[in-house]
Design an enzyme around this catalytic site. Sequence first.
Site, PDB file in Angstrom:
ATOM      1  CB  THR A   1       8.082  -6.108  -1.570  1.00 35.33           C
ATOM      2  OG1 THR A   1       8.048  -7.345  -2.277  1.00 35.33           O
ATOM      3  CG2 THR A   1       9.514  -5.759  -1.214  1.00 35.33           C
TER       4      THR A   1
ATOM      5  CD  GLN B   1       8.795  -2.275  -3.570  1.00 34.63           C
ATOM      6  OE1 GLN B   1       9.592  -2.987  -2.978  1.00 34.63           O
ATOM      7  NE2 GLN B   1       7.650  -2.735  -4.039  1.00 34.63           N
TER       8      GLN B   1
ATOM      9  N   GLY C   1       4.824 -10.088  -4.451  1.00 35.75           N
ATOM     10  CA  GLY C   1       4.163  -8.964  -5.096  1.00 35.75           C
ATOM     11  C   GLY C   1       4.807  -7.663  -4.663  1.00 35.75           C
ATOM     12  CB  CYS C   2       5.130  -4.411  -6.369  1.00 33.58           C
ATOM     13  SG  CYS C   2       3.472  -4.282  -7.056  1.00 33.58           S
ATOM     14  CE1 TYR C   3       0.492  -0.586  -4.274  1.00 38.00           C
ATOM     15  CE2 TYR C   3      -0.598  -2.313  -5.514  1.00 38.00           C
ATOM     16  CZ  TYR C   3      -0.326  -0.974  -5.318  1.00 38.00           C
ATOM     17  OH  TYR C   3      -0.862  -0.031  -6.154  1.00 38.00           O
TER      18      TYR C   3
END
Lengths: 349, 349, 349, 349
Positions: D152, D315, D148-150
């Site tokens: 990462t 990011q 998942g983005c968070y």
Amino acid sequence: MISVGIVGGTGYTGVELLRLLLRHPDVQVNVLTSRTENGRRVDDMFPSLRGHTDLCYSDLNIDELKKCDVVFFATPHGVAMKHAEELLAANTKVVDLAADFRLQDLEQFEKWYGMQHACPDVLKDAVYGLSELNREKIKKAHVIGNPGCYPTTVQLGLAPLFNQAETLVKPESIIIDAKSGVSGAGRKASLGMIYSENADNFKAYGVAGHRHHPEIVEALENISGQKGVFDHILFVPHLVPMIRGMLSTIYVDLTDAGDAVDLQDLYEQFYADELFVDVMPAGSSPETRSVRGANQLRIALYKPQPKKLVVLSVQDNLVKGAAGQAVQNMNLMFGFAEDAGLQGIGLLP
Amino acid sequence: MISVGIVGGTGYTGVELLRLLLRHPDVQVNVLTSRTENGRRVDDMFPSLRGHTDLCYSDLNIDELKKCDVVFFATPHGVAMKHAEELLAANTKVVDLAADFRLQDLEQFEKWYGMQHACPDVLKDAVYGLSELNREKIKKAHVIGNPGCYPTTVQLGLAPLFNQAETLVKPESIIIDAKSGVSGAGRKASLGMIYSENADNFKAYGVAGHRHHPEIVEALENISGQKGVFDHILFVPHLVPMIRGMLSTIYVDLTDAGDAVDLQDLYEQFYADELFVDVMPAGSSPETRSVRGANQLRIALYKPQPKKLVVLSVQDNLVKGAAGQAVQNMNLMFGFAEDAGLQGIGLLP
Amino acid sequence: MISVGIVGGTGYTGVELLRLLLRHPDVQVNVLTSRTENGRRVDDMFPSLRGHTDLCYSDLNIDELKKCDVVFFATPHGVAMKHAEELLAANTKVVDLAADFRLQDLEQFEKWYGMQHACPDVLKDAVYGLSELNREKIKKAHVIGNPGCYPTTVQLGLAPLFNQAETLVKPESIIIDAKSGVSGAGRKASLGMIYSENADNFKAYGVAGHRHHPEIVEALENISGQKGVFDHILFVPHLVPMIRGMLSTIYVDLTDAGDAVDLQDLYEQFYADELFVDVMPAGSSPETRSVRGANQLRIALYKPQPKKLVVLSVQDNLVKGAAGQAVQNMNLMFGFAEDAGLQGIGLLP
Amino acid sequence: MISVGIVGGTGYTGVELLRLLLRHPDVQVNVLTSRTENGRRVDDMFPSLRGHTDLCYSDLNIDELKKCDVVFFATPHGVAMKHAEELLAANTKVVDLAADFRLQDLEQFEKWYGMQHACPDVLKDAVYGLSELNREKIKKAHVIGNPGCYPTTVQLGLAPLFNQAETLVKPESIIIDAKSGVSGAGRKASLGMIYSENADNFKAYGVAGHRHHPEIVEALENISGQKGVFDHILFVPHLVPMIRGMLSTIYVDLTDAGDAVDLQDLYEQFYADELFVDVMPAGSSPETRSVRGANQLRIALYKPQPKKLVVLSVQDNLVKGAAGQAVQNMNLMFGFAEDAGLQGIGLLP
């Protein structure tokens, strides 16, 4: 009808004061100063005011200001303190929207604002203008230090937790992750503020230290009556690509007693009679746009983990965080209805 | 104090009507309908209204609406015309913010809106609510077709050019290059409207044909008294990544007579007594933010080349372009001060 | 592998040149100058470049620049013309992204840029760098005047209409309603450019006259071979609250011959072999985000009324409108693949 | 050159995969599926791809996918797990950008995603695709659960603190105040996502609980080798009015040992060989725009108070937070250069 002066009418807090005061039923703005725009109509600079005023900027003339009942300083730090004494002597009240009368601790003032205080005696009598928390003092005040925008969200966001029968929170645990729209940086030709440097972008700033940190610490000490326990709280501001709006996400460790209390109820009781502080229902997520242009601060509470409280506190940085609260303070000082001139509804969308 | 109903209170024009009417001195909003939110507090859906109203949404109940002095329809096209007749019979006035009562030409209505008109007889008596141009008719009207947002900028931007002693412009030359904020598309779950499809982006739309084209043509015919000469004007709308605001850049070829006239003066005279139309000084560039949230339209004129006029015409699409003009029309219909409830100053920044 | 210098590496066109050239297979950037940042790493100023270069800014040293095969000037107007002659003498080619080598008409240059031209002889040999239209001359050029951003959209948007067997358009009828993102104004500390003055706002600017007007006129004269017929075309630029992107909506009256031609087909044929000009299918609406970061210009055509053509022409103002076209010209000058370093796909969303 | 399939090519992660893979030197995209756009050219839907591909969408045909060397699932949760087994049997590798293969804890998966897992056996062999931390396993993996983005931002932001000789941090103290651009919510017609609901606005969401919380907890357990100590960390996401970009502000209490260590040095050492993780110099403030469109995560560290660490981790949510990391993982799985197709520089401004 009182006579009002505004020193520094070309910045965002200045024009926001005008937006509010030009429609205030008890007020006449008679003086509006600018170092650079002497003689220019204010509605030439800010066409949004066309049709609402014929005011022109003038140079700062202390004799003209003395004729006012109250003078707002919407100026950089250090201006109000140069003129406050003389105005007070003429029975003109002073509301400073900069930091000259916020910090009682002179050392902190000098450290963070890089200047000596020009009138420590006036400062001693100044009242910190967090309207809801210092209402009775404000009513009698002659000089108001209008709070910083971030500190307003923090104080109103945390005040109900203190001065309770039991100790509800661990003061040293407080973390304030704050986010502000760009107008908080003012109306200045600054490379860092230009559109293409801020749009579609997000960042933290001032992580190593920000001027509002000592103000928050001093304010929390006053609210709680506890000295020294807030020195190491964390305050990290961020810049949001929006014009107006501020949200502070505040993290607090609860004591066993704090964990046992119904905090939603505590907050609702605490602010039950307040016109400008709104404790939202449990589960709400306050949005900055819900207060866009309005003198309103909204709070929501969460306990996502045991003994952990998250407070969400939003306002329009230019209204409840600056010009609106200044008008609210003026209303208190002059015995006007507290919401006179402040009844506008937020602009959504 | 009149009693007001709003049909369709979950869209942007509906909530904007509420923002204005809840602070209007002569009005009480008593009915607010929604097909989907029956029973829900409106301030639960729009927290900006918290503290300003206890209204709840209800299903559309014609008997409740009949008790109102006036009903605003902030609904999709085709709703108002279903209920207008019954409301009028009960002596309830109607202001439709959709297109049901804008076009007198039924063929055009059917072509562009894809539906048969439900009450052509009512339509005949309906008044087109461009407040400044049709003021006397509006005062006596029972049904108002509130103008489209784009047509408002065009009509007020061009009206002074017509009905002069001489022919000032070549009507067939008119080109309207219009730009609107995204809120004009309404509050609808639509893929094309989501943030990531619109932010940091610009495009034209409806170039091959837009519903406001026939409205502009009919309106210009009425203003000028000339039929058939506007059919081939160009109208190209664009979508701007901003919430509110609309600017029409209008290009007109002048006749020799038009070239000889002092058009700046002509416009200033024409609108000298208007509260909500502002002819800016020569050389000005009206910005949409100067009218954000305000019931105001600003105009500037340029003649950058011989016999070429460029008119810049800006408004807040939700206010002078929709809800604000609707309130202005209501004020006219009921003999209130024309600016009652409409004195708010634009939010800048 | 050629050696490249960039004069003026702190502005948006400078950093965009770096973004493209640092990934160009045939190029080594060896010199990067700045008046203010001498000695500073460029990736300290622009962290997006971290990991891609170790370059530091240096003062402008003509001897260092002479060692380069080509020098790009991403500077204010008037800088390149001071150094061009000396660089050419050292066999270093020059690509100026400012206006020093765009206008052959010295009077116009002096009128609009407020300075005398420093090297009229060099100017005579300079080639106007609209890559697609002047490709063969560019291949042999030593000095390139890289086109202005607006003029690029106009020329590529109109070029196919000229030099046809018949006269297709009425040249004097051309109206260019142009819209640009804010980065076009450069990276400068300017009050008018700050975020809170531009976000959620839209306006026209330069209506009375803009420097790109004479450039457009001269360019259309060259494209069409017709002198004097474009002097009174209208060009009205607007500012869009977005970072990158430019759309010109161009209105043209067609002749009978022009009305009879299949213009969609004409355009598709004209640009059939072009990598960086995309004639979109009939009915398309080109969005600026479709070219964000890409060296691409997209065109769509409409005939919404008889004998009226509307051309929509979009590009990224910093790429095809500035740095990207400059690299494309460099590729032509040095015999590289025309798309070397320019194959990146636009960032959507 | 390997053959690649993408299932779900109409969302933002799908089109971002295309943007990267169409310029990847070792890859040919042969299959692109959509439930709704069968037969349509992808560049008709996303004109940014015009000139870069002739691909058309097709219905999901498992036999076509089996011919691919690797299939990316850019689909809602629950799709990849239906097809993974069959693809693996055909020796086709699978990279899922949704959550089907992220959580090894099946109970958590069912609780947060509301569905039973379709292939627990495949899940057991799946590798969590945080490229930098699981590189060796990824090289041998057949199924990747792309993070998942968070999570990462959190894992790369905290990883260096664990597995040190001494215990540096108090794990239960971790607070993650995360902020994301709107594209993280995907390309869906949702009222909450439309422009006018998100622009010029800021809010928290999911405060009571978010799907990425269990993923963060499981990941930190794996990184640290400590079970159960992260269950009560706080994770509060916020929505920023920008398209792309994510910043996590992470607060950690340090132990005495942690306070004594040079953490700046520790982080720089830890990531010294990483191409896509950038530890910025002390005092830096990473901006989301510095990674716009780039497969890069940047970290900065602050110790504003004794024993308190603040980690800033940014990011592009669609690149290192989704499609970029997926390509990085593919590069590892197939032995390509880890940065193949990922060398693009961030778009600034």
